[in-house]
Scaffold this motif. Structure first.
Motif, PDB file in Angstrom:
ATOM      1  N   PHE A  84       0.835  -1.203   0.000  1.00  0.00           N
ATOM      2  CA  PHE A  84       0.000   0.000   0.000  1.00  0.00           C
ATOM      3  C   PHE A  84       0.867   1.249   0.000  1.00  0.00           C
ATOM      4  O   PHE A  84       1.816   1.359   0.788  1.00  0.00           O
ATOM      5  CB  PHE A  84      -0.942  -0.004   1.203  1.00  0.00           C
ATOM      6  CG  PHE A  84      -1.969  -1.093   1.118  1.00  0.00           C
ATOM      7  CD1 PHE A  84      -3.126  -0.920   0.380  1.00  0.00           C
ATOM      8  CD2 PHE A  84      -1.768  -2.316   1.756  1.00  0.00           C
ATOM      9  CE1 PHE A  84      -4.072  -1.932   0.287  1.00  0.00           C
ATOM     10  CE2 PHE A  84      -2.699  -3.333   1.662  1.00  0.00           C
ATOM     11  CZ  PHE A  84      -3.859  -3.141   0.922  1.00  0.00           C
ATOM     12  N   MET A  85       0.523   2.164  -0.874  1.00  0.00           N
ATOM     13  CA  MET A  85       1.262   3.425  -0.956  1.00  0.00           C
ATOM     14  C   MET A  85       0.505   4.513  -0.201  1.00  0.00           C
ATOM     15  O   MET A  85      -0.706   4.678  -0.407  1.00  0.00           O
ATOM     16  CB  MET A  85       1.494   3.833  -2.416  1.00  0.00           C
ATOM     17  CG  MET A  85       0.249   4.123  -3.217  1.00  0.00           C
ATOM     18  SD  MET A  85       0.611   4.713  -4.889  1.00  0.00           S
ATOM     19  CE  MET A  85       0.841   3.162  -5.738  1.00  0.00           C
ATOM     20  N   PRO A  86       1.170   5.249   0.661  1.00  0.00           N
ATOM     21  CA  PRO A  86       0.481   6.321   1.400  1.00  0.00           C
ATOM     22  C   PRO A  86       0.240   7.526   0.502  1.00  0.00           C
ATOM     23  O   PRO A  86       0.934   7.716  -0.509  1.00  0.00           O
ATOM     24  CB  PRO A  86       1.472   6.657   2.509  1.00  0.00           C
ATOM     25  CG  PRO A  86       2.812   6.341   1.914  1.00  0.00           C
ATOM     26  CD  PRO A  86       2.596   5.142   1.042  1.00  0.00           C
ATOM     27  N   PRO A  87      -0.738   8.342   0.832  1.00  0.00           N
ATOM     28  CA  PRO A  87      -0.936   9.588   0.082  1.00  0.00           C
ATOM     29  C   PRO A  87       0.277  10.500   0.230  1.00  0.00           C
ATOM     30  O   PRO A  87       0.839  10.625   1.323  1.00  0.00           O
ATOM     31  CB  PRO A  87      -2.177  10.213   0.739  1.00  0.00           C
ATOM     32  CG  PRO A  87      -2.849   9.088   1.456  1.00  0.00           C
ATOM     33  CD  PRO A  87      -1.749   8.173   1.892  1.00  0.00           C
ATOM     34  N   VAL A  88       0.690  11.111  -0.873  1.00  0.00           N
ATOM     35  CA  VAL A  88       1.798  12.073  -0.870  1.00  0.00           C
ATOM     36  C   VAL A  88       1.428  13.214  -1.808  1.00  0.00           C
ATOM     37  O   VAL A  88       0.383  13.184  -2.464  1.00  0.00           O
ATOM     38  CB  VAL A  88       3.126  11.416  -1.322  1.00  0.00           C
ATOM     39  CG1 VAL A  88       3.577  10.349  -0.326  1.00  0.00           C
ATOM     40  CG2 VAL A  88       2.997  10.816  -2.718  1.00  0.00           C
ATOM     41  N   GLY A  89       2.297  14.207  -1.906  1.00  0.00           N
ATOM     42  CA  GLY A  89       2.069  15.323  -2.812  1.00  0.00           C
ATOM     43  C   GLY A  89       2.065  14.889  -4.266  1.00  0.00           C
ATOM     44  O   GLY A  89       2.562  13.815  -4.625  1.00  0.00           O
ATOM     45  N   MET A  90       1.513  15.737  -5.132  1.00  0.00           N
ATOM     46  CA  MET A  90       1.322  15.378  -6.534  1.00  0.00           C
ATOM     47  C   MET A  90       2.630  15.055  -7.240  1.00  0.00           C
ATOM     48  O   MET A  90       2.721  14.075  -7.982  1.00  0.00           O
ATOM     49  CB  MET A  90       0.585  16.513  -7.255  1.00  0.00           C
ATOM     50  CG  MET A  90      -0.819  16.760  -6.739  1.00  0.00           C
ATOM     51  SD  MET A  90      -1.605  18.210  -7.474  1.00  0.00           S
ATOM     52  CE  MET A  90      -1.777  17.673  -9.163  1.00  0.00           C
ATOM     53  N   ASP A  91       3.655  15.850  -7.039  1.00  0.00           N
ATOM     54  CA  ASP A  91       4.932  15.620  -7.721  1.00  0.00           C
ATOM     55  C   ASP A  91       5.609  14.349  -7.217  1.00  0.00           C
ATOM     56  O   ASP A  91       6.157  13.569  -8.013  1.00  0.00           O
ATOM     57  CB  ASP A  91       5.860  16.830  -7.542  1.00  0.00           C
ATOM     58  CG  ASP A  91       5.356  18.066  -8.264  1.00  0.00           C
ATOM     59  OD1 ASP A  91       4.516  17.917  -9.173  1.00  0.00           O
ATOM     60  OD2 ASP A  91       5.791  19.178  -7.908  1.00  0.00           O
ATOM     61  N   GLU A  92       5.575  14.133  -5.915  1.00  0.00           N
ATOM     62  CA  GLU A  92       6.168  12.926  -5.349  1.00  0.00           C
ATOM     63  C   GLU A  92       5.420  11.682  -5.835  1.00  0.00           C
ATOM     64  O   GLU A  92       6.034  10.643  -6.127  1.00  0.00           O
ATOM     65  CB  GLU A  92       6.139  13.007  -3.825  1.00  0.00           C
ATOM     66  CG  GLU A  92       6.853  11.865  -3.122  1.00  0.00           C
ATOM     67  CD  GLU A  92       6.836  11.991  -1.612  1.00  0.00           C
ATOM     68  OE1 GLU A  92       7.232  11.016  -0.933  1.00  0.00           O
ATOM     69  OE2 GLU A  92       6.427  13.061  -1.099  1.00  0.00           O
ATOM     70  N   HIS A  93       4.111  11.795  -5.927  1.00  0.00           N
ATOM     71  CA  HIS A  93       3.310  10.671  -6.401  1.00  0.00           C
ATOM     72  C   HIS A  93       3.666  10.334  -7.849  1.00  0.00           C
ATOM     73  O   HIS A  93       3.863   9.156  -8.193  1.00  0.00           O
ATOM     74  CB  HIS A  93       1.831  11.018  -6.283  1.00  0.00           C
ATOM     75  CG  HIS A  93       0.908   9.952  -6.778  1.00  0.00           C
ATOM     76  ND1 HIS A  93       0.837   8.699  -6.210  1.00  0.00           N
ATOM     77  CD2 HIS A  93       0.003   9.951  -7.808  1.00  0.00           C
ATOM     78  CE1 HIS A  93      -0.069   7.963  -6.851  1.00  0.00           C
ATOM     79  NE2 HIS A  93      -0.583   8.706  -7.820  1.00  0.00           N
ATOM     80  N   LEU A  94       3.758  11.353  -8.692  1.00  0.00           N
ATOM     81  CA  LEU A  94       4.072  11.109 -10.097  1.00  0.00           C
ATOM     82  C   LEU A  94       5.440  10.446 -10.241  1.00  0.00           C
ATOM     83  O   LEU A  94       5.609   9.530 -11.056  1.00  0.00           O
ATOM     84  CB  LEU A  94       4.035  12.424 -10.875  1.00  0.00           C
ATOM     85  CG  LEU A  94       4.093  12.300 -12.398  1.00  0.00           C
ATOM     86  CD1 LEU A  94       2.863  11.579 -12.926  1.00  0.00           C
ATOM     87  CD2 LEU A  94       4.222  13.677 -13.043  1.00  0.00           C
ATOM     88  N   ALA A  95       6.399  10.873  -9.442  1.00  0.00           N
ATOM     89  CA  ALA A  95       7.739  10.295  -9.520  1.00  0.00           C
ATOM     90  C   ALA A  95       7.730   8.816  -9.134  1.00  0.00           C
ATOM     91  O   ALA A  95       8.350   7.985  -9.805  1.00  0.00           O
ATOM     92  CB  ALA A  95       8.699  11.079  -8.627  1.00  0.00           C
ATOM     93  N   ARG A  96       7.008   8.460  -8.086  1.00  0.00           N
ATOM     94  CA  ARG A  96       7.040   7.071  -7.625  1.00  0.00           C
ATOM     95  C   ARG A  96       6.305   6.135  -8.578  1.00  0.00           C
ATOM     96  O   ARG A  96       6.616   4.941  -8.653  1.00  0.00           O
ATOM     97  CB  ARG A  96       6.479   6.955  -6.212  1.00  0.00           C
ATOM     98  CG  ARG A  96       4.976   7.181  -6.083  1.00  0.00           C
ATOM     99  CD  ARG A  96       4.518   7.094  -4.629  1.00  0.00           C
ATOM    100  NE  ARG A  96       3.092   7.403  -4.486  1.00  0.00           N
ATOM    101  CZ  ARG A  96       2.455   7.421  -3.326  1.00  0.00           C
ATOM    102  NH1 ARG A  96       3.109   7.164  -2.203  1.00  0.00           N
ATOM    103  NH2 ARG A  96       1.162   7.705  -3.268  1.00  0.00           N
ATOM    104  N   LEU A  97       5.326   6.654  -9.322  1.00  0.00           N
ATOM    105  CA  LEU A  97       4.575   5.804 -10.238  1.00  0.00           C
ATOM    106  C   LEU A  97       5.461   5.155 -11.289  1.00  0.00           C
ATOM    107  O   LEU A  97       5.099   4.109 -11.857  1.00  0.00           O
ATOM    108  CB  LEU A  97       3.472   6.617 -10.940  1.00  0.00           C
ATOM    109  CG  LEU A  97       2.309   7.117 -10.083  1.00  0.00           C
ATOM    110  CD1 LEU A  97       1.274   7.800 -10.963  1.00  0.00           C
ATOM    111  CD2 LEU A  97       1.669   5.993  -9.292  1.00  0.00           C
ATOM    112  N   GLN A  98       6.611   5.742 -11.560  1.00  0.00           N
ATOM    113  CA  GLN A  98       7.512   5.200 -12.576  1.00  0.00           C
ATOM    114  C   GLN A  98       7.993   3.789 -12.242  1.00  0.00           C
ATOM    115  O   GLN A  98       8.469   3.070 -13.116  1.00  0.00           O
ATOM    116  CB  GLN A  98       8.716   6.118 -12.758  1.00  0.00           C
ATOM    117  CG  GLN A  98       8.367   7.497 -13.282  1.00  0.00           C
ATOM    118  CD  GLN A  98       9.558   8.434 -13.247  1.00  0.00           C
ATOM    119  OE1 GLN A  98      10.269   8.605 -14.238  1.00  0.00           O
ATOM    120  NE2 GLN A  98       9.792   9.045 -12.105  1.00  0.00           N
TER     121      GLN A  98
END
Length: 409
Positions: A275-289
């Motif tokens: 499970f991935m915790p909620p984070v800021g938009m930019d951090e989220h986009l980076a981790r999706l890679q």
């Protein structure tokens, strides 16, 4: 509220009924302003009404479009009734409009009066039946032409909204009876994108709790979109792909625990769920890679989450249903040239996910297609011209004294 129905199995007729009840309820006691006669002018005044002009999915989708509007022909004004979070996105959106009006302190009637005082020709509500909406301000008829777009995937059910903007995939003209508004179609996907949005450096899989050599299947949609048939499909995928991990957006400790229990009941080792915790938009986009493949939800697809996955270079497999909420990902993927990732039933969905899970070469080919930034998805100036042409068609009918009518792509 109709939004609660969006994530559940429903018919278009049921959503229209719920939306109509809600629209009448929120507008109770509001009276229309005196009619305003449309007048021809050199620059059409377009107003966007939203609470989401800050670090929010709507602002992320709108920023590039707002910057691409033709200032010689359109006077663009934003009416904000949401917070100023001081974010870079807030500043970008604010700078992209000719006028930014904070109507947060105003009630519904006063919001409508301010819009009327500014002489707005076409008022576009970006919220619909979502949290914090001021859709009911449109019941006062502040503008000659009133439009619903982007925020809510379906009809507003409101007699005071003239048009709903969609496209041939999400709002086919054959569905007109299920909309209180007239359908206005953009020729390609109704959802704008941001050409500038690119992910930063990705954290390692170890930092994210993922195995280095696992097949990472992304579930980035909120847990309320996980229905029993969808969950059954995901469990079947995990049974067929033993090397896979399901990387799901957390719904909180209680929800995560229940999903782990449900996996165990399906014969799947709960540790294969991360499970991935909620984070800021930019951090989220980076981790999706770090995902190999994204698993879309149905009957309510991922909307901005589908765009996020593609922005991070991750292919998405979706199931197209018979309503607006379940067609959004199909529309986005079609614009990106990824029609091969669109399925029409649960069996085909499982087969397609498993086929891509086993075929690294095909996944890489899809990734390369996404990395090419396909023009059908990321040509924002063209999107802006097409949207402006649609506005102009609405306005020409109003100038001629004609009622709203369906506007095919």
């Amino acid at each position: 509220m109709p939004f609660a129905l969006v994530g559940l199995p429903h018919s278009r007729q049921e959503l229209k009924q719920a939306a109509g009840l809600a629209s009448r309820h929120v507008a109770r006691g509001l009276r229309p302003l005196p009619p305003r006669r449309p007048e021809a002018r050199q620059r059409l005044r377009v107003g966007y009404l939203s609470a989401d002009f800050h670090a929010h999915a709507t602002a992320a989708l709108m920023a590039d479009l707002l910057e691409s509007h033709n200032r010689d022909r359109f006077d663009v004004r934003l009416y904000s009734h949401g917070p100023d979070d001081g974010s870079a996105l807030r500043q970008r959106v604010r700078g992209a409009a000719e006028h930014f009006v904070d109507v947060t302190p105003l009630d519904l009637a006063a919001t409508a009066q301010r819009i009327r005082a500014d002489g707005i020709d076409i008022l576009v509500d970006l919220k619909g039946h979502t949290a914090g909406s001021r859709l009911a301000a449109l019941a006062c008829r502040p503008a000659p032409v009133q439009v619903s777009w982007l925020g809510f995937p379906g009809t507003s059910g409101a007699g005071y909204v003239d048009y709903v903007i969609g496209d041939p995939v999400v709002t086919p003209l054959g569905d007109a009876a299920d909309y209180s508004e007239c359908i206005a179609q953009l020729p390609r996907c109704y959802q704008p994108q941001d050409r500038q949005r690119r992910p930063g450096a990705a954290p390692s899989r170890a930092q994210l709790g993922l195995r280095d050599h696992a097949l990472v299947l992304l579930g980035a949609n909120a847990v309320y979109k996980i229905t029993p048939p969808l969950w059954a499909a995901w469990m079947e995928v995990l049974r067929r792909l033993p090397e896979a991990q399901l990387w799901q957006l957390s719904g909180g400790d209680q929800a995560d625990a229940r999903l782990r229990d449900a996996a165990a009941q399906a014969g799947i080792e709960p540790g294969r769920l991360v499970f991935m915790p909620p984070v800021g938009m930019d951090e989220h986009l980076a981790r999706l890679q770090q995902a190999d493949l994204a698993l879309d939800s149905w009957p309510c697809n991922g909307h901005t989450t589908t765009s996020d996955a593609l922005a991070a270079g991750v292919p998405v497999v979706t199931l197209k249903t018979n309503g607006f909420p379940g067609r959004v990902a199909a529309s986005i993927l079609a614009a990106a040239g990824l029609q091969s990732c669109v399925t029409l039933d649960a069996g085909a969905y499982v087969e397609r996910v498993c086929a891509l899970g086993r075929d690294g070469a095909e996944r890489r080919a899809l990734h390369e297609r996404i990395a090419s930034r396909p023009e059908g998805l990321y040509d924002t100036p063209r999107f802006a011209r097409e949207l402006e042409a649609l506005y102009q068609r609405m306005w020409e009918r109003a100038l001629q004294g004609l009622p709203p009518a369906a506007l095919p792509a």
